[in-house]
Design an enzyme around this catalytic site. Sequence first.
Site, PDB file in Angstrom:
ATOM      1  N   ARG A 192      30.851  -8.278  -4.092  1.00  0.00           N
ATOM      2  CA  ARG A 192      32.256  -8.328  -4.534  1.00  0.00           C
ATOM      3  C   ARG A 192      32.330  -8.569  -6.041  1.00  0.00           C
ATOM      4  O   ARG A 192      31.620  -9.404  -6.589  1.00  0.00           O
ATOM      5  CB  ARG A 192      32.959  -9.469  -3.786  1.00  0.00           C
ATOM      6  CG  ARG A 192      34.401  -9.652  -4.162  1.00  0.00           C
ATOM      7  CD  ARG A 192      35.144 -10.423  -3.107  1.00  0.00           C
ATOM      8  NE  ARG A 192      34.812 -11.844  -3.070  1.00  0.00           N
ATOM      9  CZ  ARG A 192      35.425 -12.705  -2.239  1.00  0.00           C
ATOM     10  NH1 ARG A 192      36.345 -12.287  -1.394  1.00  0.00           N
ATOM     11  NH2 ARG A 192      35.083 -13.980  -2.242  1.00  0.00           N
TER      12      ARG A 192
ATOM     13  N   ARG B 179      41.931 -25.070   7.185  1.00  0.00           N
ATOM     14  CA  ARG B 179      40.513 -24.771   7.386  1.00  0.00           C
ATOM     15  C   ARG B 179      39.822 -25.866   8.179  1.00  0.00           C
ATOM     16  O   ARG B 179      38.614 -25.781   8.396  1.00  0.00           O
ATOM     17  CB  ARG B 179      39.817 -24.624   6.027  1.00  0.00           C
ATOM     18  CG  ARG B 179      39.731 -23.187   5.544  1.00  0.00           C
ATOM     19  CD  ARG B 179      39.164 -23.172   4.129  1.00  0.00           C
ATOM     20  NE  ARG B 179      38.444 -21.968   3.838  1.00  0.00           N
ATOM     21  CZ  ARG B 179      38.693 -21.195   2.780  1.00  0.00           C
ATOM     22  NH1 ARG B 179      39.617 -21.501   1.915  1.00  0.00           N
ATOM     23  NH2 ARG B 179      37.966 -20.120   2.571  1.00  0.00           N
TER      24      ARG B 179
ATOM     25  N   LYS C 179      40.774 -11.684   4.254  1.00  0.00           N
ATOM     26  CA  LYS C 179      42.045 -12.415   4.354  1.00  0.00           C
ATOM     27  C   LYS C 179      42.939 -12.128   3.152  1.00  0.00           C
ATOM     28  O   LYS C 179      44.145 -11.952   3.295  1.00  0.00           O
ATOM     29  CB  LYS C 179      41.812 -13.937   4.436  1.00  0.00           C
ATOM     30  CG  LYS C 179      41.062 -14.402   5.663  1.00  0.00           C
ATOM     31  CD  LYS C 179      41.064 -15.924   5.787  1.00  0.00           C
ATOM     32  CE  LYS C 179      40.382 -16.644   4.641  1.00  0.00           C
ATOM     33  NZ  LYS C 179      38.952 -16.377   4.481  1.00  0.00           N
TER      34      LYS C 179
ATOM     35  N   ARG D  91      32.649 -13.787  -8.791  1.00  0.00           N
ATOM     36  CA  ARG D  91      33.086 -15.165  -8.566  1.00  0.00           C
ATOM     37  C   ARG D  91      31.878 -16.078  -8.580  1.00  0.00           C
ATOM     38  O   ARG D  91      30.854 -15.753  -7.986  1.00  0.00           O
ATOM     39  CB  ARG D  91      33.766 -15.271  -7.184  1.00  0.00           C
ATOM     40  CG  ARG D  91      35.241 -15.045  -7.190  1.00  0.00           C
ATOM     41  CD  ARG D  91      35.799 -15.030  -5.792  1.00  0.00           C
ATOM     42  NE  ARG D  91      35.568 -16.274  -5.035  1.00  0.00           N
ATOM     43  CZ  ARG D  91      36.312 -16.649  -3.982  1.00  0.00           C
ATOM     44  NH1 ARG D  91      37.324 -15.901  -3.582  1.00  0.00           N
ATOM     45  NH2 ARG D  91      36.039 -17.760  -3.330  1.00  0.00           N
TER      46      ARG D  91
ATOM     47  N   ARG E 146      29.134 -21.937   2.102  1.00  0.00           N
ATOM     48  CA  ARG E 146      30.525 -21.692   2.522  1.00  0.00           C
ATOM     49  C   ARG E 146      30.576 -21.268   3.995  1.00  0.00           C
ATOM     50  O   ARG E 146      31.459 -21.669   4.737  1.00  0.00           O
ATOM     51  CB  ARG E 146      31.161 -20.611   1.624  1.00  0.00           C
ATOM     52  CG  ARG E 146      31.438 -21.142   0.215  1.00  0.00           C
ATOM     53  CD  ARG E 146      31.612 -20.030  -0.790  1.00  0.00           C
ATOM     54  NE  ARG E 146      32.783 -19.221  -0.613  1.00  0.00           N
ATOM     55  CZ  ARG E 146      32.912 -17.973  -1.084  1.00  0.00           C
ATOM     56  NH1 ARG E 146      31.904 -17.386  -1.725  1.00  0.00           N
ATOM     57  NH2 ARG E 146      34.027 -17.325  -0.910  1.00  0.00           N
TER      58      ARG E 146
HETATM   59  P1  AMP Z   1      38.529 -19.183  -1.042  1.00  0.00           P
HETATM   60  O1  AMP Z   1      38.956 -18.508  -2.313  1.00  0.00           O
HETATM   61  O2  AMP Z   1      39.569 -19.160   0.023  1.00  0.00           O
HETATM   62  O3  AMP Z   1      37.188 -18.728  -0.559  1.00  0.00           O
HETATM   63  O4  AMP Z   1      38.377 -20.745  -1.425  1.00  0.00           O
HETATM   64  C1  AMP Z   1      37.513 -21.133  -2.464  1.00  0.00           C
HETATM   65  C2  AMP Z   1      37.150 -22.611  -2.335  1.00  0.00           C
HETATM   66  O5  AMP Z   1      38.342 -23.420  -2.390  1.00  0.00           O
HETATM   67  C3  AMP Z   1      36.488 -23.019  -1.021  1.00  0.00           C
HETATM   68  O6  AMP Z   1      35.089 -22.755  -1.030  1.00  0.00           O
HETATM   69  C4  AMP Z   1      36.789 -24.519  -0.997  1.00  0.00           C
HETATM   70  O7  AMP Z   1      35.966 -25.231  -1.911  1.00  0.00           O
HETATM   71  C5  AMP Z   1      38.204 -24.558  -1.538  1.00  0.00           C
HETATM   72  N1  AMP Z   1      39.215 -24.447  -0.465  1.00  0.00           N
HETATM   73  C6  AMP Z   1      40.024 -23.379  -0.226  1.00  0.00           C
HETATM   74  N2  AMP Z   1      40.828 -23.606   0.829  1.00  0.00           N
HETATM   75  C7  AMP Z   1      40.518 -24.848   1.284  1.00  0.00           C
HETATM   76  C8  AMP Z   1      40.990 -25.664   2.364  1.00  0.00           C
HETATM   77  N3  AMP Z   1      41.963 -25.253   3.196  1.00  0.00           N
HETATM   78  N4  AMP Z   1      40.431 -26.888   2.523  1.00  0.00           N
HETATM   79  C9  AMP Z   1      39.485 -27.341   1.697  1.00  0.00           C
HETATM   80  N5  AMP Z   1      38.984 -26.623   0.670  1.00  0.00           N
HETATM   81  C10 AMP Z   1      39.490 -25.392   0.453  1.00  0.00           C
END
Ligand code: AMP
Length: 215
Positions: free
Chosen positions: A127, A88, A13, A160, A171
Amino acid sequence: MRIVLLGPPGAGKGTQSKILSARLGVPQIVIGDILKAQVSRGTPLGVAAKPYLDDGKLVPDPVIIETIHERLEDPDTDKGFVLDGFPRTVPQAIALDTTLADAGTPLDVVIELVVGRDDVVRRLSGRRVCSNCGHIWHVEFDPPTVDGICDVCGHDLIQRSDDNPETIIRRLGEYAEKTVPLTDFYAAQGKLVRIDAAGTPEAVTAATIAAAEPY
Ligand code: AMP
């Protein structure tokens, strides 16, 4: 042009939303990055969100919805946006629809990047991210010339903290339980386009642009 990108962690994404945003001239809004920036600045939002990010759990809806609403009030979103990582959950999607309907600017298309669980685990666990410029590398699929060093800017690569096997599994569990129902939600609106994201980044980009172009 208002687009949402859906897909599990590691689907690409971030890569695709960046390309689409440059191509369409609208901002790329990455909610995960907004949260991580708040965590590192130690803001009240960051302090509240940190335990969820550390555990690979979703941050509660009200916090996220308020955060995204504030971002969508910025004037750079007037011509549209590419949303990466939001919504999400179904309540997040309903809140987004309501806000956009009030403004008379509904979503145009929701692009789902489809990729299998084994591929995702391999992508995420290999990654590596540049600690300086944010460029993303992969130990197996796209390694830098010198192990652990970014080819672009020469700084160290880091993993990360939520890209460890235990958190990856959590996740993906959150994704299956809370985000997958969004595909039915948007399909019922006739807005969902599904793309096979298992191919090369270039092939996925071509398909993503083709999905966005009619709008
Ligand atoms: P990402 O970098 O998109 O994988 O997001 C990292 C973390 O941010 C996720 O594992 C969640 O803890 C939090 N997060 C990101 N987007 C959302 C969302 N739309 N709703 C709730 N938590 C989120």
